[in-house]
Design a protein around this motif. Structure first.
Motif, PDB file in Angstrom:
ATOM      1  N   PRO A 155     -22.382   3.122  -0.374  1.00 46.28           N
ATOM      2  CA  PRO A 155     -21.649   4.363  -0.639  1.00 46.28           C
ATOM      3  C   PRO A 155     -21.692   5.343   0.530  1.00 46.28           C
ATOM      4  O   PRO A 155     -20.754   6.112   0.731  1.00 46.28           O
ATOM      5  CB  PRO A 155     -22.357   4.938  -1.871  1.00 46.28           C
ATOM      6  CG  PRO A 155     -22.976   3.754  -2.538  1.00 46.28           C
ATOM      7  CD  PRO A 155     -23.380   2.844  -1.425  1.00 46.28           C
ATOM      8  N   CYS A 156     -22.789   5.306   1.314  1.00 52.41           N
ATOM      9  CA  CYS A 156     -22.879   6.184   2.485  1.00 52.41           C
ATOM     10  C   CYS A 156     -21.836   5.797   3.524  1.00 52.41           C
ATOM     11  O   CYS A 156     -21.195   6.663   4.136  1.00 52.41           O
ATOM     12  CB  CYS A 156     -24.275   6.128   3.099  1.00 52.41           C
ATOM     13  SG  CYS A 156     -25.619   6.587   1.967  1.00 52.41           S
ATOM     14  N   PRO A 177     -26.022   8.358  -1.747  1.00 53.33           N
ATOM     15  CA  PRO A 177     -25.956   9.645  -1.068  1.00 53.33           C
ATOM     16  C   PRO A 177     -25.919  10.836  -2.027  1.00 53.33           C
ATOM     17  O   PRO A 177     -25.491  10.713  -3.162  1.00 53.33           O
ATOM     18  CB  PRO A 177     -24.630   9.561  -0.301  1.00 53.33           C
ATOM     19  CG  PRO A 177     -23.780   8.650  -1.145  1.00 53.33           C
ATOM     20  CD  PRO A 177     -24.730   7.633  -1.728  1.00 53.33           C
ATOM     21  N   PHE A 179     -21.003   9.629  -9.805  1.00 53.70           N
ATOM     22  CA  PHE A 179     -20.507  10.793  -9.082  1.00 53.70           C
ATOM     23  C   PHE A 179     -20.494  12.005  -9.997  1.00 53.70           C
ATOM     24  O   PHE A 179     -19.974  11.968 -11.094  1.00 53.70           O
ATOM     25  CB  PHE A 179     -19.097  10.501  -8.564  1.00 53.70           C
ATOM     26  CG  PHE A 179     -18.408  11.715  -8.042  1.00 53.70           C
ATOM     27  CD1 PHE A 179     -18.814  12.288  -6.853  1.00 53.70           C
ATOM     28  CD2 PHE A 179     -17.380  12.310  -8.746  1.00 53.70           C
ATOM     29  CE1 PHE A 179     -18.195  13.418  -6.369  1.00 53.70           C
ATOM     30  CE2 PHE A 179     -16.752  13.437  -8.278  1.00 53.70           C
ATOM     31  CZ  PHE A 179     -17.156  13.992  -7.083  1.00 53.70           C
ATOM     32  N   ALA A 236     -19.045   4.239   2.830  1.00 55.33           N
ATOM     33  CA  ALA A 236     -17.727   4.483   2.243  1.00 55.33           C
ATOM     34  C   ALA A 236     -17.318   5.955   2.328  1.00 55.33           C
ATOM     35  O   ALA A 236     -16.119   6.256   2.458  1.00 55.33           O
ATOM     36  CB  ALA A 236     -17.718   4.020   0.782  1.00 55.33           C
ATOM     37  N   GLU A 237     -18.275   6.861   2.281  1.00 57.22           N
ATOM     38  CA  GLU A 237     -17.937   8.288   2.296  1.00 57.22           C
ATOM     39  C   GLU A 237     -17.962   8.901   3.690  1.00 57.22           C
ATOM     40  O   GLU A 237     -17.574  10.058   3.867  1.00 57.22           O
ATOM     41  CB  GLU A 237     -18.880   9.077   1.385  1.00 57.22           C
ATOM     42  CG  GLU A 237     -20.287   9.235   1.932  1.00 57.22           C
ATOM     43  CD  GLU A 237     -21.178  10.120   1.071  1.00 57.22           C
ATOM     44  OE1 GLU A 237     -20.756  10.537  -0.022  1.00 57.22           O
ATOM     45  OE2 GLU A 237     -22.310  10.384   1.508  1.00 57.22           O
ATOM     46  N   GLY A 291     -24.019  11.228  -5.604  1.00 50.33           N
ATOM     47  CA  GLY A 291     -23.280   9.982  -5.447  1.00 50.33           C
ATOM     48  C   GLY A 291     -22.213  10.091  -4.364  1.00 50.33           C
ATOM     49  O   GLY A 291     -22.091  11.101  -3.675  1.00 50.33           O
ATOM     50  N   GLN A 292     -21.457   9.003  -4.206  1.00 51.19           N
ATOM     51  CA  GLN A 292     -20.444   8.930  -3.156  1.00 51.19           C
ATOM     52  C   GLN A 292     -19.355   9.969  -3.337  1.00 51.19           C
ATOM     53  O   GLN A 292     -18.802  10.132  -4.426  1.00 51.19           O
ATOM     54  CB  GLN A 292     -19.816   7.535  -3.148  1.00 51.19           C
ATOM     55  CG  GLN A 292     -18.724   7.361  -2.109  1.00 51.19           C
ATOM     56  CD  GLN A 292     -18.036   6.017  -2.248  1.00 51.19           C
ATOM     57  OE1 GLN A 292     -18.650   5.034  -2.658  1.00 51.19           O
ATOM     58  NE2 GLN A 292     -16.759   5.962  -1.903  1.00 51.19           N
ATOM     59  N   TYR A 319     -32.991   4.861  -2.219  1.00 44.95           N
ATOM     60  CA  TYR A 319     -31.739   4.672  -2.949  1.00 44.95           C
ATOM     61  C   TYR A 319     -31.988   4.669  -4.448  1.00 44.95           C
ATOM     62  O   TYR A 319     -32.798   3.904  -4.953  1.00 44.95           O
ATOM     63  CB  TYR A 319     -31.055   3.360  -2.570  1.00 44.95           C
ATOM     64  CG  TYR A 319     -29.776   3.142  -3.342  1.00 44.95           C
ATOM     65  CD1 TYR A 319     -28.639   3.866  -3.017  1.00 44.95           C
ATOM     66  CD2 TYR A 319     -29.723   2.268  -4.417  1.00 44.95           C
ATOM     67  CE1 TYR A 319     -27.463   3.712  -3.736  1.00 44.95           C
ATOM     68  CE2 TYR A 319     -28.554   2.112  -5.134  1.00 44.95           C
ATOM     69  CZ  TYR A 319     -27.431   2.824  -4.790  1.00 44.95           C
ATOM     70  OH  TYR A 319     -26.272   2.673  -5.510  1.00 44.95           O
ATOM     71  N   CYS A 337     -26.805   1.826   3.166  1.00 48.58           N
ATOM     72  CA  CYS A 337     -26.289   2.312   1.878  1.00 48.58           C
ATOM     73  C   CYS A 337     -24.762   2.176   1.864  1.00 48.58           C
ATOM     74  O   CYS A 337     -24.071   2.855   2.632  1.00 48.58           O
ATOM     75  CB  CYS A 337     -26.734   3.767   1.701  1.00 48.58           C
ATOM     76  SG  CYS A 337     -25.808   4.730   0.497  1.00 48.58           S
ATOM     77  N   TRP A 353     -28.426  10.333   3.501  1.00 46.00           N
ATOM     78  CA  TRP A 353     -27.814   9.023   3.700  1.00 46.00           C
ATOM     79  C   TRP A 353     -28.776   8.077   4.425  1.00 46.00           C
ATOM     80  O   TRP A 353     -29.808   8.504   4.925  1.00 46.00           O
ATOM     81  CB  TRP A 353     -26.528   9.163   4.519  1.00 46.00           C
ATOM     82  CG  TRP A 353     -26.772   9.542   5.963  1.00 46.00           C
ATOM     83  CD1 TRP A 353     -27.054  10.788   6.444  1.00 46.00           C
ATOM     84  CD2 TRP A 353     -26.793   8.662   7.092  1.00 46.00           C
ATOM     85  NE1 TRP A 353     -27.243  10.739   7.806  1.00 46.00           N
ATOM     86  CE2 TRP A 353     -27.085   9.451   8.234  1.00 46.00           C
ATOM     87  CE3 TRP A 353     -26.597   7.299   7.243  1.00 46.00           C
ATOM     88  CZ2 TRP A 353     -27.179   8.901   9.511  1.00 46.00           C
ATOM     89  CZ3 TRP A 353     -26.685   6.743   8.525  1.00 46.00           C
ATOM     90  CH2 TRP A 353     -26.969   7.558   9.641  1.00 46.00           C
ATOM     91  N   ASN A 387     -25.957  16.199   4.076  1.00 41.17           N
ATOM     92  CA  ASN A 387     -25.696  14.908   3.440  1.00 41.17           C
ATOM     93  C   ASN A 387     -26.901  13.986   3.608  1.00 41.17           C
ATOM     94  O   ASN A 387     -27.333  13.713   4.726  1.00 41.17           O
ATOM     95  CB  ASN A 387     -24.451  14.256   4.065  1.00 41.17           C
ATOM     96  CG  ASN A 387     -24.186  12.870   3.505  1.00 41.17           C
ATOM     97  OD1 ASN A 387     -24.404  11.875   4.187  1.00 41.17           O
ATOM     98  ND2 ASN A 387     -23.714  12.795   2.284  1.00 41.17           N
TER      99      ASN A 387
END
Length: 199
Positions: free
Chosen positions: A93-94, A163, A46, A96-97, A180-181, A41, A91, A87, A85
């Motif tokens: 952000p991982c 990510p 972004f 979240a996306e 980024g996310q 990480y 994580c 990831w 991707n």
């Protein structure tokens, strides 16, 4: 030393220092991969970068093992646009996306588009549990102990953060990069459509 000479020397020193710092900070995640460090990480803002066809590097050639135990390689995606991707399960952000990635994935069902995760630090069981929890239906390469698959991508394009999402063109070259996310599925679908429409 005269005033003019001092100004010129100072300018050269500043340029040299800036160049050295830029080189050190070029791709910290790739440096982790090369060192065998699986922290995986690096926080990043972004950013989206589209790469013109005449500026793309050679195709990314890779192989690895999926969370199912099946083998996969770049040859399996020949002639398709491939979304990759990077990831791992812990994580934020991982997580979240994940929904936006899956939404983009289902958008291209039936098209010459494939999605593949590269899990940088988890066991197959943890990766499968993540996929079930977050509704991710495309497979992931388990790369916690496989530096070669991570470096196959990092040697062709800076990864810089987790990510990171890459769009590979039909020749397997990196055509776009999201650092980024991913904030919205529409950003990724637009990048994939652009790659699909290339002759």
């Amino acid at each position: 030393m005269g005033r003019r000479a001092r100004v010129i020397a100072s300018a050269f020193l500043s340029l040299a220092l800036a160049g050295g710092l830029a080189a050190c900070a070029n791709d910290p995640l790739a440096e982790q991969y090369r060192a065998g460090d699986n922290k995986g990480y690096i926080a990043g803002d972004f950013r989206v970068q589209e790469i013109p066809a005449d500026q793309r590097t050679d195709p990314v050639e890779f192989e690895g093992t999926l969370e199912t135990g099946d083998r996969v390689s770049s040859d399996d995606f020949a002639g398709k646009v491939l979304v990759v991707n990077f990831w791992y399960a812990a994580c934020g952000p991982c997580r979240a996306e994940a929904g936006d990635l899956e939404k983009a994935h289902t958008t291209f069902e039936g098209d010459d588009v494939a999605f593949l995760g590269i899990n940088t630090s988890d066991s197959p069981e943890a990766a499968a549990a993540f996929a079930e929890t977050w509704g991710v239906t495309y497979p992931s390469v388990i790369a916690a102990d496989d530096g070669a698959v991570k470096l196959a991508f990092a040697d062709k394009t800076p990864i810089q953060a987790t990510p990171t999402t890459l769009v590979l063109d039909r020749q397997g070259r990196v055509a776009a990069r999201v650092i980024g996310q991913l904030p919205d599925a529409s950003i990724l679908t637009a990048l994939v459509r652009t790659a699909l429409e290339e002759s």
